[in-house]
Structures are given as C-alpha cells and as structure tokens.
Design an enzyme around this catalytic site. Structure first.
Site, mmCIF file in Angstrom:
data_model
loop_
_atom_site.group_PDB
_atom_site.id
_atom_site.type_symbol
_atom_site.label_atom_id
_atom_site.label_comp_id
_atom_site.label_asym_id
_atom_site.label_seq_id
_atom_site.Cartn_x
_atom_site.Cartn_y
_atom_site.Cartn_z
ATOM 1 N N LYS A 280 17.779 -9.592 0.063
ATOM 2 C CA LYS A 280 16.693 -10.063 -0.798
ATOM 3 C C LYS A 280 17.301 -10.648 -2.077
ATOM 4 O O LYS A 280 18.158 -10.021 -2.701
ATOM 5 C CB LYS A 280 15.765 -8.873 -1.113
ATOM 6 C CG LYS A 280 14.356 -9.285 -1.398
ATOM 7 C CD LYS A 280 13.362 -8.159 -1.241
ATOM 8 C CE LYS A 280 12.017 -8.660 -1.741
ATOM 9 N NZ LYS A 280 10.911 -7.777 -1.405
ATOM 10 N N GLU A 367 -2.367 1.360 3.342
ATOM 11 C CA GLU A 367 -3.489 1.750 2.492
ATOM 12 C C GLU A 367 -4.458 2.691 3.195
ATOM 13 O O GLU A 367 -4.984 3.628 2.581
ATOM 14 C CB GLU A 367 -4.223 0.508 1.986
ATOM 15 C CG GLU A 367 -3.441 -0.334 0.969
ATOM 16 C CD GLU A 367 -2.397 -1.254 1.591
ATOM 17 O OE1 GLU A 367 -2.320 -1.325 2.840
ATOM 18 O OE2 GLU A 367 -1.650 -1.899 0.818
ATOM 19 N N ARG A 395 -8.565 -2.659 2.739
ATOM 20 C CA ARG A 395 -8.046 -2.153 4.010
ATOM 21 C C ARG A 395 -8.609 -0.776 4.370
ATOM 22 O O ARG A 395 -8.644 -0.394 5.522
ATOM 23 C CB ARG A 395 -6.515 -2.001 3.911
ATOM 24 C CG ARG A 395 -5.754 -3.266 4.032
ATOM 25 C CD ARG A 395 -5.521 -3.558 5.501
ATOM 26 N NE ARG A 395 -5.194 -4.941 5.717
ATOM 27 C CZ ARG A 395 -3.974 -5.408 5.950
ATOM 28 N NH1 ARG A 395 -2.951 -4.595 5.960
ATOM 29 N NH2 ARG A 395 -3.788 -6.685 6.165
HETATM 30 C C1 LIG Z 1 -2.018 -4.865 2.693
HETATM 31 C C2 LIG Z 1 -1.029 -5.230 1.623
HETATM 32 N N1 LIG Z 1 -0.562 -4.266 0.800
HETATM 33 C C3 LIG Z 1 0.314 -4.582 -0.181
HETATM 34 C C4 LIG Z 1 0.732 -5.858 -0.352
HETATM 35 C C5 LIG Z 1 1.645 -6.232 -1.510
HETATM 36 N N2 LIG Z 1 2.949 -6.713 -1.021
HETATM 37 C C6 LIG Z 1 3.233 -8.026 -0.930
HETATM 38 S S1 LIG Z 1 4.724 -8.312 -0.308
HETATM 39 C C7 LIG Z 1 5.048 -6.685 -0.168
HETATM 40 C C8 LIG Z 1 6.364 -6.227 0.357
HETATM 41 C C9 LIG Z 1 6.640 -6.796 1.674
HETATM 42 O O1 LIG Z 1 7.851 -6.305 2.128
HETATM 43 P P1 LIG Z 1 8.531 -6.946 3.372
HETATM 44 O O2 LIG Z 1 7.535 -7.146 4.436
HETATM 45 O O3 LIG Z 1 9.707 -6.115 3.708
HETATM 46 O O4 LIG Z 1 8.951 -8.377 2.883
HETATM 47 P P2 LIG Z 1 10.102 -8.799 1.830
HETATM 48 O O5 LIG Z 1 9.388 -9.232 0.598
HETATM 49 O O6 LIG Z 1 11.004 -7.626 1.597
HETATM 50 O O7 LIG Z 1 10.801 -9.918 2.488
HETATM 51 C C10 LIG Z 1 3.977 -5.915 -0.610
HETATM 52 C C11 LIG Z 1 3.929 -4.445 -0.660
HETATM 53 C C12 LIG Z 1 0.207 -6.838 0.521
HETATM 54 N N3 LIG Z 1 0.537 -8.122 0.399
HETATM 55 N N4 LIG Z 1 -0.657 -6.498 1.492
#
Ligand SMILES: Cc1ncc(C[n+]2csc(CCOP(=O)(O)OP(=O)(O)O)c2C)c(N)n1
Length: 619
Positions: A280, A367, A395
């Site tokens: 990342k 959630e 959710r």
């Molecule tokens: C239902 C939901 N909960 C929380 C979020 C907030 N959120 C956006 S990106 C993210 C992290 C995603 O992690 P990952 O899938 O590993 O992707 P990365 O950014 O590490 O590439 C979160 C918690 C969201 N978009 N949707």
C-alpha cells in the site's frame, strides 16, 4: 510519455511489455501530483498500478468486465480508460468521481463505494452471461480488508457452489484502512510467509507456461498435479475446500509475472482466486510509511507528505469531540466498551484503543456483525458504543431491529459523517439514518449542534434505556473543556427568541439558522431559532407551542427530507389536527453528487441564505 497517448485499453496494448514499468512510473507521478492537490485515496491506488495495467493488458475490456470492490483504488483504471484528460478534476464538483461510476464510463461496471460487493456482482453477471450464451470474462478485484465483509463470504460460498467461470483477484496488502484484522487476514498472511508454498507456485507456473493450449486431458493432469502439491503445503486450503481454485501468492508489482499469470488463469475453468501481494502506498515513501494516513489523504505537500491545511486554532472536528468525550466517560464507567468496523482512525477511537485496549474491538469491515456483536455485549451487561459512519450503518439495518431494538438492549450508536460528506459523493453521504432509524421502536435519536453538546448527549445516553443514536456531521466545531453534565431528555432548546417565524434546526444546521436569523433581522423579521436536539422522541410540547404562536415554521436538517425529522413533525401535526404552515428544508429525493461540502449544502438549499429565502417565501 506513454500515458497521455492512452485513450483506451486498445492504446495500452500497443505498448511493448518491456515498456510497461515506465508507464507505471508515469501513472504514479500523475496520481501523486493530482491527489496532493485534490485529496483522495492515495495509498490504495499506488498499490495497484501494475496490477491494473496487467488486467487491462490481458483482458478485453469493456467486453470483459472488471468489477472493483469499494472502487476507491480505481484511479489507474480511470487513467487507462479514457479519463486521463479529466483526471485533474477527480473528486471535484462536476469532475470525475473518486470511485467507479457507471454513468461516467462504459468501463465502470458498477457505481460503488461500499465494500465486499464485487464477488456477488461478478457472480450474478457470470450467471447472466451463461444464460445469454456470451463469452465474456468476469473479474472481481477485492482487497484483503474487504474480504472480511459478510457479503464477500456469502458470495464465495455461492461461487463455490455454482462453479461458474469467474476470476477473483485478491489484492493483499495486509491493510484495510488500518491493519486488516481477523482470522482470515492471519490465514492470508500465513500463505504469504510459507516459503514451501512459494516454490510450489513457481513449479506450477513453469508447468502451465509450457502448455500452449490447455486441452481437457492436460488441464485435468495440471489440476491433479497442482492439487497434489498444494495439499502437501498449503495451510488450510480454505478456498479450495469450498470449490474455488487458489493461485498465488504473486508479486503484484511484477508486471511481467502478473501478465503471465492472468493469461494462464484466463484458460482455466470454474471460479478462481488469484492472490496478489502488493504494498500500500508503493512508490511514494510518505505513503508507504503511513498507509493509514494516506488511505484517504487530505491535500498534502509532495516533498514530505505533510498536510497542506493545518487545523484551525480552537477548533476540532465532531469526530475529535466524540474521541475526547468517550475517553473521559469510559474512565468513570468500566462497563463501557467501544466498537468500530475497521475505522478506528476515521471514527476517533484510536486514542480510546490505546488507553482501554481490553475494552476496544475492531471487528473488521463487518458492520452487520458489529451490531450483532454489540447485542451480545449488551445482553451480558456491558454498554457498547459503536462508532460508525451513517452510510455504513445502512448495512446493519436488520441487526438494529432484530438483535437490538426487539430485545430492548442498550447500545449507543455514535453515527459519524451524518449528512453531506463532500468529495466522496453519493455512496458516502449519510442522508438516510434518520429515515431508517426513526420508525424503529425503542430507539432514541439525538443530534448535537456542537462538540460540547455531543459530549453532553453521550453522558445523557448513559441514563436512557434501549438503543440511542447520536448523529453528527463531518466538519469542525469549537473545542471545549470536558464537563460532567446532561441535557433534559426529550427537550428541545430555544437558541434565539423571536416572533412570526420559527426555525427548528437539527444538529449543526443550528449555525446556519442563527446566521439566517441575523440576515432576517436586517430585513425586519424576528425569527425564533430552536435546536430540536431530539429527533425521537419529539418535543411535542414545543411543537404545539410553535403551532399556536408562529405563522410559519421552517425545519432545517442535513438529511433526506423523506422520512426524517421534518416528516415526523408533519405526522405529529396531522395526528393532533394542527395545521401550521411548515416548510421542510432537507436533501431531495435523489442521489447527491460529489463535491465541496459547502457547495453541496448550498445546492440542497441548506445554507443560511436558503433558510432566509425559505422564511421570506422565496424557496
Ligand atoms: C461497508 C463499508 N465499510 C467501510 C468502508 C470504508 N472503507 C473504505 S476502503 C476500506 C478499506 C478497504 O481495505 P481493502 O479492501 O484491503 O483495500 P485497500 O485499500 O487496502 O487496497 C474501508 C474500511 C466501506 N467503503 N464500506
């Protein structure tokens, strides 16, 4: 310069494979340059540059469909699919969306912003493809963080059952916004650190690479060969056991390897997971060092990554106010536990987690489970406070009704980012919480106009049985000294006395209402301003008084007007057979685009000038 010449993936395919690393470099430079100015999801995007190039190099988009999970990491995809020239406008009003948006490009399969949806979507499209008899590939790309969401598990379960041809690209970087949590994440890490398995993969790659066309017999032999080896060395073989073939781990920054792997995978039938490992923030040192801060970055100085804007003196965010208050309260009440769904920083629980590590729970991007988990804690005598963004609480609607309210359990919902959130757009505005909470029996709902009020409401919530929601917006409020204190249950507060017109506001629209009152005074109108404080229960006494004393009542709230506080007021007047003139100001019955928060508030008729206009009958 390659990037500016790419108008579609067809142009990308004209570039020699050996030159793709140079293109990756250009893309990183462009992303850093634009996001340093506009803000945005920097670290996730820098992590998938090579992987995205490889996907568009190998697959035939838009016929083949790439479905991005959350889609916050789709900037390279945008740059390669004809949006280079508009990229400078990303996340700005009338500019490109920060997420995939089906109305923006034929290459964007879904308008997306919430996590864990891509596998379900891709599987549905795989079934549709087979019903139609077409040939396209369906590729879902999901991060290790998003894989922890229940919907992703449900989809894996069904994908293993249906055995449709589809590819799941698992992008592992060991991070959600903060480090990924949970047993699955540990499991994925075990795969990454198993050197034996890595050798197996190399052997498999060699083997597949030597086969020009995979005939059924050879494919079967390959499958048995690969499975035999995997069974020896893969810990758990979780995916394989449920019918999804696993390939990896593969270095997601090695373009040549990624291209070769994807070409091989394309030829294999059934549902498959290809596990890529990425870093990342890759290629920009401040983001590599602090991937959580650069997950959703504010505008920053490129040279050292420091924020361009400093917090104003004497101000803090509503999130900061919550952060301060919950710590003080938890110091005096050992029953309080705090829960987040993968957002300890965004929701202000980071400090709490340091001081009360045994009373803090990050459940991952989950959630629904988060609310169910709180139900268990509450049932066993604790007071769970779950800090969650309004849009993500959507959710857990059924869990709120079934696991919490029906049991009359005590839980405090600290609902952050309630209202218009700004640059993240329609998937992230928190406009529906009042509508989806207000009708639930046993639910109390409050909205503070300031950080200090938030602190008082949190303390008040401790005395109220059942579920209590406190909803507050993105944005700043005055800093305050924490004081012990409460507000009167179910009572509104008159902020400014007046006559003729009453303005009843919800939450931080109070500041706009007070400003409107000042503007109206200049025009000779003395408006009364009332802070509703409680959305449920309604302050019925106050509403009856307003119906008697005022010619006109304006209600202002940063929420979808259908089903929210204003609707509750109209229902009340109807029940009481009272019919004052009431004007509701809230967001309309349509999705609100992305852009500067103040601009969007103006577009929705929610600023001081609009309130003034409503009082004067111009809106
Ligand atoms: C239902 C939901 N909960 C929380 C979020 C907030 N959120 C956006 S990106 C993210 C992290 C995603 O992690 P990952 O899938 O590993 O992707 P990365 O950014 O590490 O590439 C979160 C918690 C969201 N978009 N949707």
């Amino acid at each position: 310069m390659y990037l500016e010449k790419i108008n579609s993936p067809r142009d990308l395919k004209k570039i020699a494979q050996k030159d793709l690393p140079s293109l990756a470099k250009e893309i990183r430079q462009k992303i850093v340059q634009v996001i340093s100015r506009n803000g945005g999801h920097l670290a996730s995007n820098l992590g998938v540059v090579e992987l995205t190039i490889a996907l568009h190099y190998v697959f035939d988009t838009p016929t083949d469909k790439i479905i991005w999970d959350v889609s916050h990491q789709a900037y390279t995809h945008k740059l390669l699919t004809g949006r280079y020239k508009k990229f400078d406008t990303i996340r700005q009003y009338n500019g490109l969306s920060g997420f995939t948006n089906k109305d923006e490009s034929i290459y964007d399969v879904m308008t997306c912003g919430h996590s864990s949806t891509s596998i379900s979507n891709a599987l549905g499209m795989a079934v549709a493809r087979d019903l139609k008899g077409t040939q396209e590939q369906l590729i879902a790309i999901i991060g290790d963080g998003s894989l922890s969401g229940g919907m992703a598990f449900e989809a894996l379960n069904y994908a293993g059952h249906l055995q449709k041809d589809m590819i799941i690209i698992l992008n592992s970087n060991e991070m959600a916004i903060s480090p990924s949590v949970g047993a699955l994440s540990k499991y994925l890490n075990r795969i990454l650190t198993n050197p034996l398995f890595d050798r197996t993969r190399e052997e498999l790659k060699e083997f597949l690479g030597k086969i020009p066309m995979v005939g059924p017999k050879v494919a079967e032999a390959a499958r048995r060969f690969e499975e035999g080896l995997k069974n020896l060395v893969v810990p758990g073989i979780f995916f394989e056991e449920i019918g999804i073939r696993y390939f990896g781990p593969i270095d997601g920054h090695d373009i040549n390897l990624a291209i070769r792997t994807l070409k091989d995978i394309k030829r294999i039938k059934g549902p498959k997971i290809v596990h890529f490992i990425t870093c990342k923030g890759k290629g920009y040192l401040p983001a590599e060092a602090e991937p959580a801060r650069f997950h959703s970055a504010k505008p920053f100085h490129i040279k050292d990554g420091t924020d361009k804007s400093k917090p104003k003196k004497g101000e803090l965010t509503f999130t900061g106010a919550f952060s301060k208050a919950i710590i003080e309260i938890a110091r005096h009440n050992s029953k309080i536990v705090a829960v987040t769904a993968a957002m300890p920083d965004g929701t202000g629980l980071r400090k709490f987690s340091s001081e009360f590590s045994d009373r803090f729970f990050d459940v991952g991007i989950a959630e629904q489970h988060g609310i169910g988990f709180c139900a268990g804690l509450a049932r066993a005598g604790f007071i769970p406070i779950i800090a969650i963004y309004s849009t993500f609480l959507q959710r857990a609607y059924d869990q709120l009704i079934h696991d919490i309210a029906l049991q009359n359990l005590k839980i405090i919902l600290a609902i952050d980012r309630a209202g218009i959130t700004g640059e993240d757009g329609p998937t992230h505005h928190g406009l529906y919480d009042l509508a989806y909470l207000r009708h639930i029996p046993n639910m109390v709902i409050m909205a503070p106009r300031s950080g200090e009020e938030l602190s008082l409401m949190l303390q008040t919530a401790l005395d109220i049985p059942g579920a209590i929601a406190i909803r507050y917006p993105k944005g700043e409020t005055k800093d305050f000294e924490f004081k012990k204190g409460k507000i009167e249950f179910g009572c509104s507060q008159v902020l400014e006395k007046g006559k003729e017109v009453a303005i009843v506001c919800v939450g931080d629209r109070a500041s706009a209402a007070i400003e409107a009152r000042r503007m109206l005074k200049e025009k000779g109108v003395e408006a009364e301003v009332i802070d509703a404080r409680f959305i449920k229960p309604l302050d019925e006494k106050m509403l009856e008084r307003l119906a008697k004393e005022f010619k006109k009542i304006i209600i202002v709230e940063e929420a979808c007007v259908r089903g929210s506080f204003g609707s509750a007021v109209l229902e009340f007047y109807e029940r009481k057979n009272l019919h004052p003139e009431v004007k509701l100001l809230g967001t309309p019955d349509k999705f609100i685009t992305h852009g500067d928060r103040e601009l969007l508030l103006k577009m929705c008729n929610l600023d001081a000038a609009d309130i003034t206009g409503a009082v004067l009958g111009k809106i």
